[in-house]
Enzyme design. Structure first.
Site: not given
Length: 174
Positions: A38-42
């Site tokens: 659930k990360c911007g980098f996912t």
């Protein structure tokens, strides 16, 4: 830190709680990544999977990626190991091993991560991971060859991986 002295001494747990013995990785190049769902980098899962498949096509027994889910950064991987596995496969078709969830910093940091940070400190010699999707490259000799920040896209690592595989200068479409 840990009683392990080489990369091959580690046995982190897989999603089912079974030790994943690193001795099976002898003479392989390994990219290790702390992940979160659930990360911007996912979306880097897609790039990691593309990189994995591309290099596996020419080096099927010489390279792997190991993902280590981590919930230490903004609680961005709160799921169970089973939920994380399902998410990675369903949303990104991940076929490389994603092991059990770990801490990468602090007193409860997994021994592998303490070792990685000690072997290849970050900016200004700091032995901590700054965020999700930091990447460490292990050479065939079991030594840490590189470390990249979360902002480094997986495809940018291809040349460094090929160099460790002995294919420096060879390019392919990714």
């Amino acid at each position: 830190m840990s009683s392990a002295t080489t990369f091959y001494d580690f046995k982190p747990l897989d999603p089912k709680g079974t030790p994943f013995d690193f001795t099976q990785l002898h003479n392989k190049v390994v990219l290790i990544v702390n992940t979160a769902s659930k990360c911007g980098f996912t979306p880097q899962f897609a790039g990691l999977e593309a990189l994995y498949k591309d290099i596996q096509a020419t080096h099927p027994s010489d390279f792997t990626i190991l993902g280590f889910p981590c919930n230490q950064f903004g609680s961005q991987d709160p799921g169970t190991d089973d939920e994380i596995q399902s998410f990675c496969q369903r949303n990104y078709g991940v076929s490389f091993p994603v092991l059990g969830k770990v801490d990468v910093n602090g007193d409860k940091a997994a021994p592998l991560w303490a070792w990685l940070k000690h072997e290849k400190p970050g900016i200004m010699g700091l032995e901590r991971v700054k965020w999700n999707f930091e990447k460490f490259l292990i050479g065939k000799d079991g030594k840490v060859k590189g470390r990249w920040a979360s902002t480094t896209k997986p495809e940018a690592l291809k040349e460094a991986i090929l160099k460790e595989l002995g294919d420096a200068g060879k390019k392919s479409e990714l």
